[in-house]
Design an enzyme around this catalytic site. Structure first.
Site, PDB file in Angstrom:
ATOM      1  N   HIS A  78       0.379  -1.283  -0.014  1.00 21.89           N
ATOM      2  CA  HIS A  78       0.024  -0.282   0.199  1.00 21.89           C
ATOM      3  C   HIS A  78       0.934   1.313   0.348  1.00 21.89           C
ATOM      4  O   HIS A  78       0.853   2.303  -0.502  1.00 21.89           O
ATOM      5  CB  HIS A  78      -0.806   0.263   1.505  1.00 21.89           C
ATOM      6  CG  HIS A  78      -2.022  -1.014   1.051  1.00 21.89           C
ATOM      7  ND1 HIS A  78      -3.021  -0.084   1.365  1.00 21.89           N
ATOM      8  CD2 HIS A  78      -2.211  -2.289   1.000  1.00 21.89           C
ATOM      9  CE1 HIS A  78      -4.130  -1.954   1.110  1.00 21.89           C
ATOM     10  NE2 HIS A  78      -3.759  -2.561   0.602  1.00 21.89           N
ATOM     11  N   TRP A 201       1.987 -12.847  -9.902  1.00 22.80           N
ATOM     12  CA  TRP A 201       3.175 -12.427  -8.716  1.00 22.80           C
ATOM     13  C   TRP A 201       3.186 -12.123  -7.621  1.00 22.80           C
ATOM     14  O   TRP A 201       2.973 -12.731  -6.868  1.00 22.80           O
ATOM     15  CB  TRP A 201       4.694 -12.307  -9.056  1.00 22.80           C
ATOM     16  CG  TRP A 201       4.070 -13.425 -10.513  1.00 22.80           C
ATOM     17  CD1 TRP A 201       4.169 -14.738 -11.643  1.00 22.80           C
ATOM     18  CD2 TRP A 201       5.987 -12.545 -11.789  1.00 22.80           C
ATOM     19  NE1 TRP A 201       4.193 -15.002 -12.417  1.00 22.80           N
ATOM     20  CE2 TRP A 201       5.478 -14.027 -12.847  1.00 22.80           C
ATOM     21  CE3 TRP A 201       6.479 -11.955 -11.652  1.00 22.80           C
ATOM     22  CZ2 TRP A 201       6.475 -13.810 -13.366  1.00 22.80           C
ATOM     23  CZ3 TRP A 201       7.706 -12.140 -13.214  1.00 22.80           C
ATOM     24  CH2 TRP A 201       7.358 -12.957 -14.001  1.00 22.80           C
TER      25      TRP A 201
END
Length: 370
Positions: A78, A201
């Site tokens: 984030h 991924w």
């Protein structure tokens, strides 16, 4: 830069290099012994070992792979992904990438909707930054890499030292939400420099993750049946047919999951079934070497957003080596091949033959609070 902040402390450390080596050998294999006894390739990295010990003891409950590890890994993403070259090219501030803005501007950025609940780990990490001479930008990525190392089966992530702290708050709306559709997610991630396969991924992170706020009635609900081990169960279990909600229905960004006590994000469900990402998703099932290799690559890329690697110091050898994991992926008890929703039929990525765990139907317990 954090390196400049640490330099005075580093110069005070005792350092030795093995004697009796040829100049060429010393250049290639030079190791520094820190005052704390550990060795590293770069003297500047010595300052990280006391921080490592503090994190393991006082943030991660004695090097556990638990709630604070999950939240610290979430914070690495984030903080870094609020980075938009498209906005920058349009003459606006596009965010600084992995710049610690989530902590530097903790009265504002954690309140963005996509960051719901992240204020808890932000506040937990602040005291560590205050008592160690390290930038918030570096600490977030360092703590995330250490946390992952506590999870059996995980790769040893890279860590680079020297990120300066943020001076501006990134724009709101740059962190993907679990209720976003695949096109929106891939567009946002593409702007930040990630391809479709790299998005898959990155989602290996959900093998050691849980949600507190998607359904606030059931905090600590994991995304797979093994939230304390870094394995491929997340990729497998996301492909199973959903049957029920673990708590209350109707929560934004949540769809039915296959197991009692397990949460499934709408975004994970869609990416596992979208033609653009389904084959890569399926290729991760029971393929730990690939998961470990690709996750290492993409986390390095994430941690360097907004920075030039050449400006930083490679301190990757400070990160502990995770325990190995030998167990193959298995269907949770009560599930089998018949429950798999296969979208990808490419010959190059066939769905693997897997056994089912014995015993009663699996119910997944919540991740306990730290």
């Amino acid at each position: 830069m954090a390196f400049a902040k640490l330099s005075a402390f580093v110069l005070a450390l005792g350092a030795t290099v093995a004697l009796g080596e040829s100049p060429t050998h010393r250049c290639l294999n030079k190791r520094v012994t820190c005052a704390t006894g550990q060795t590293t390739a770069n003297e500047a990295c010595c300052a990280l070992f006391p921080i490592l010990d503090d994190i393991q003891t006082n943030l991660f409950d004695g090097a556990q792979c638990g709630e604070e590890v999950h939240e610290s890994l979430r914070l690495t993403f984030h903080d870094a992904i609020a980075f938009s070259p498209a906005l920058t090219n349009a003459g606006q501030f596009g965010g600084g990438g992995a710049d610690g803005s989530m902590i530097i501007f903790s009265d504002t950025e954690p309140n963005f909707h996509a960051n719901l609940g992240i204020d808890e780990i932000v506040e937990a990490q602040k005291p560590f930054i205050a008592r160690h001479n390290i930038s918030a930008a570096d600490f977030i990525q360092f703590a995330g890499a250490i946390g992952v190392s506590n999870c059996a089966g995980a790769p040893r992530l890279n860590f680079f030292l020297g990120r300066p702290d943020a001076t501006q708050i990134p724009p709101d709306g740059l962190v993907p939400e679990p209720f976003d559709d695949v096109t929106k997610i891939l567009s946002r991630m593409g702007d930040a420099g990630f391809s479709t396969v790299e998005v898959v991924w990155l989602l290996a992170s959900h093998t050691i993750a849980a949600a507190d706020h998607v359904d606030p009635s059931i905090p600590g609900t994991p995304f797979d049946s093994t939230p304390s081990t870094f394995d491929s169960q997340f990729f497998l279990e996301t492909m199973l047919q959903g049957t029920a909600f673990p708590g209350t229905p109707g929560n934004q960004g949540e769809v039915e999951s296959p197991l009692a006590g397990e949460m499934r994000l709408q975004s994970d469900f869609l990416l596992a079934r979208d033609s653009r990402s389904a084959c890569e998703w399926q290729s991760m099932v029971n393929n730990m070497p690939k998961i470990q290799n690709r996750f290492t690559q993409v986390m390095k890329k994430l941690s360097l957003l907004g920075h030039n690697q050449a400006d930083l110091i490679d301190c990757s050898d400070v990160i502990p080596v995770p325990k190995t994991l030998t167990k193959a992926a298995t269907f949770p008890a009560g599930k089998s091949q018949a429950d798999v929703e296969i979208v990808c039929n490419a010959a190059a990525t066939p769905f693997p033959a897997l056994a089912s765990d014995p015993g009663p139907v699996t119910a997944v317990p919540p991740v306990p609070p730290s």
